[in-house]
Design an enzyme around this catalytic site. Structure first.
Site, short mmCIF file in Angstrom:
data_model
loop_
_atom_site.label_atom_id
_atom_site.label_comp_id
_atom_site.label_asym_id
_atom_site.label_seq_id
_atom_site.Cartn_x
_atom_site.Cartn_y
_atom_site.Cartn_z
N ASP A 1 16.51 -0.64 9.45
CA ASP A 1 16.56 -0.33 8.03
C ASP A 1 17.46 0.86 7.73
OD1 ASP A 1 14.76 -2.38 7.77
OD2 ASP A 1 13.52 -1.32 6.32
N CYS B 1 9.84 -1.66 14.66
CA CYS B 1 10.40 -1.19 13.40
C CYS B 1 9.91 -2.02 12.21
CB CYS B 1 11.92 -1.12 13.49
SG CYS B 1 12.48 0.20 14.60
N ASP B 2 10.44 -1.68 11.05
CA ASP B 2 9.79 -1.96 9.77
C ASP B 2 9.30 -3.38 9.55
OD1 ASP B 2 10.91 0.55 9.68
OD2 ASP B 2 11.37 0.45 7.56
N LYS B 3 10.19 -4.36 9.50
CA LYS B 3 9.79 -5.73 9.16
C LYS B 3 9.36 -6.51 10.39
CE LYS B 3 10.84 -4.03 5.58
NZ LYS B 3 11.55 -2.99 6.27
N CYS C 1 11.69 5.88 13.76
CA CYS C 1 12.04 7.17 13.16
C CYS C 1 10.81 8.06 12.97
CB CYS C 1 12.75 6.96 11.83
SG CYS C 1 14.36 6.17 12.01
N GLU D 1 15.37 -1.39 -0.17
CA GLU D 1 14.77 -0.06 -0.20
C GLU D 1 15.70 0.92 -0.90
OE1 GLU D 1 11.89 -0.05 3.73
OE2 GLU D 1 13.76 1.06 3.80
N SER E 1 11.75 3.15 1.10
CA SER E 1 11.53 3.44 2.51
C SER E 1 10.28 4.28 2.65
CB SER E 1 12.73 4.21 3.06
OG SER E 1 12.43 4.82 4.29
#
Length: 554
Positions: free
Chosen positions: A78, A119-121, A192, A442, A468
């Site tokens: 992202d 990570c995110d998704k 992150c 985002e 985000s």
């Protein structure tokens, strides 16, 4: 065993021949086949090391008598996708990930699965696949990145450098200082550093019961992470032996536990998209009203980056997710008898301890009596919207100001960095929703720019897109219905007064219902020309209020 469909009997001699081409021996055909879905890649810092994590998980499987087989899963970074059209391809991969894992697991008749995201998704996509397939499963993430450090020892993260871009634009920071941050903000592998979306979801996976304690917080570079992966590989064989299925674990009570942890930690607003989507795969509905119900009774115990300068590694040192759960248990805010891959949730809090009350506030001394997230309703968002209230300055929890309207992120970012946004304004970014974006971008670049320019406690930002987990300030996203579907956000005009009251859970544009009807009669949607997967996604995706899941697939 399910895998007997590809291993046993005379008719499966061709199948065994193909397995033997992989190096299998006859003895392995007598053992369970354990799929390891791993999103290793060389373009995502959170995933660069996942091959090592997967190997240790495979070691655990072999030790416990299984046969591990790894297969790849895609993943978008992202941070790298942020601020350009690449961000349209982030959320949309969640469905691709779930679908592709379904295909791999069923095509190859796997007996059980270990999921290795970071990570995110990728995490919610894997959780959706896990619930859908309902095969014995376990998760182990790659772990968070260590914080970067300035020369003075201050913790740095991706947020720091995004905000620094805004500081340079306003003249508050030099280009040289920005270059120095570029070298130090992200020091190595891992998701992150901070309570951003990836770490939020990895912590939530613990509360759901699908991962061993430590999954959300043990840093990526620690040997503890590799030991955790090996233990997960060992554990999956016990889960398989006992035939514990994801839907035995992913119950309504488990999601209530996840929401309680979410509120205590002050997680990313993206959890309000992902938890409903995962719940839907598990067979029930989780809506924004439930989010507010849990928030109303769950205190916020942690203020991690971006709500403070505290990195997630400090949460791990303070006792991690188990310590936070133990605090919540003191007020009976959890369902401790919910099943997990290792027993019941209560097992994770028995020996937990809070080693730093400055990082994890005691339950009787919270940062706030209510949780980190809140859903708002009003004529601007009849179906709701979401804000990370724990990252909003107290002065902005109630705000009224003139709308500054933009039909997309790029124009808004240009106006912000060009000095056109003033204290008191309410920036409205529309046509960035799931369908209108498409992809629900985002908005870290605009919010970070506002923060870097010292305006995050003076300017609100409202969008039908999303934010985000690294975003802070009065950032209100997921406005539903979105502009592309004719939501009221599409009818807001430059200068309209917008009133926000987070404590009262309200958000409205201060115009009459008659004016709204007149504007709606004249409204013409803004459309973007897209093709390929984005075009198919736009036709299939539903409202953010329901998790932005596919609803139109005829």
């Amino acid at each position: 065993m399910k895998s007997d469909a590809v291993k046993k009997g005379r008719a499966k001699a061709p199948h065994r021949s193909l397995f033997k081409a992989l190096g299998f021996i006859d003895e392995e055909f007598e053992k369970p086949l354990i799929g390891i879905a791993v999103s290793k890649s060389e373009i995502v810092p959170g995933h660069i090391h996942l091959d090592a994590v997967a190997e240790r998980a495979a070691d655990g499987v072999r030790m416990a008598g299984g046969v591990p087989v790894q297969f790849p899963v895609i993943g978008v970074c992202d941070g790298i996708a942020m601020g350009h059209d690449g961000m349209r391809y982030s959320l949309v991969t969640r469905e691709l990930i779930a679908d592709s894992i379904e295909c791999m697991a069923l095509a190859h008749a796997l007996d059980a699965l270990i999921f290795i995201p970071n990570c995110d998704k990728i995490i919610p996509g894997m959780l959706m696949a896990c619930a859908r397939l309902n095969l014995p499963s376990a998760f182990v993430s790659g772990g968070p990145m260590l914080a970067g450090r300035s020369r003075s020892g201050k913790a740095l993260s991706l947020t720091t450098i995004f905000e620094a871009v805004g500081a340079v634009s306003s003249g508050a920071m030099s280009e040289e200082a920005l270059s120095e941050l570029e070298e130090t903000a992200c020091p190595g592998c891992g998701s992150c550093s901070g309570m951003f979306t990836a770490n939020s979801m990895n912590c939530v996976t613990e509360a759901l019961g699908m991962a061993l304690p430590g999954n959300g917080t043990a840093p990526a570079v620690m040997a503890e992470r590799l030991r955790l992966a090996k233990k997960t590989g060992f554990q999956i064989m016990d889960v398989l032996k006992k035939d514990v299925r994801p839907k035995d674990i992913l119950t309504r009570g488990a999601f209530m536990n996840a929401l309680a942890l979410d509120m205590a930690l002050g997680c990313s607003t993206n959890t309000a998209l992902h938890l409903p989507a995962i719940a839907r795969e598990a067979g029930f509905t989780l809506d924004l009203k439930l989010l507010n119900e849990v928030s109303a009774k769950t205190p916020n115990l942690c203020r991690l980056a971006p709500a403070s300068e505290t990195p997630i590694e400090d949460l791990h040192a303070a006792g991690g997710v188990s310590a936070v759960l133990a605090e919540l248990a003191k007020k009976n805010l959890l369902n401790l008898e919910e099943r997990t891959i290792y027993g019941v949730l209560g097992d994770s809090v028995k020996n937990a301890a809070n080693y730093n009350e400055n990082i994890i506030r005691p339950i009787d001394k919270p940062y706030s009596a209510t949780g980190g997230l809140a859903a708002l309703w009003g004529n601007l968002a009849p179906d709701g919207c979401v804000v990370k209230q724990s990252a909003v300055a107290p002065s902005m929890l109630k705000h009224e100001g003139p709308a500054r309207v933009f039909n997309g992120e790029d124009d808004a970012f240009a106006a912000i960095t060009g000095g056109l946004i003033k204290a008191g304004d309410v920036v409205v970014i529309r046509y960035e929703g799931p369908r209108g974006g498409p992809g629900m971008k985002e908005m870290l670049a605009p919010t970070a720019a506002l923060a870097g320019m010292g305006l995050d406690d003076k300017v609100a930002l409202i969008t039908d897109g999303r934010f985000s987990g690294a975003t802070k300030g009065a950032a209100i996203g997921h406005v539903s219905p979105e502009a592309a579907d004719g939501g009221v956000i599409a009818l807001v005009q430059e200068g309209d007064r917008i009133a926000i009251d987070v404590p009262q859970r309200s958000i409205s544009v201060l115009i009459s219902e008659e004016d709204i009807k007149k504007r709606k009669a004249l409204w013409k949607p803004v459309s973007r020309k897209v093709s390929g997967y984005l075009a198919r996604y736009a036709k299939s995706v539903g409202s953010a209020a329901g998790g932005a899941v596919f609803i139109n697939q005829d």
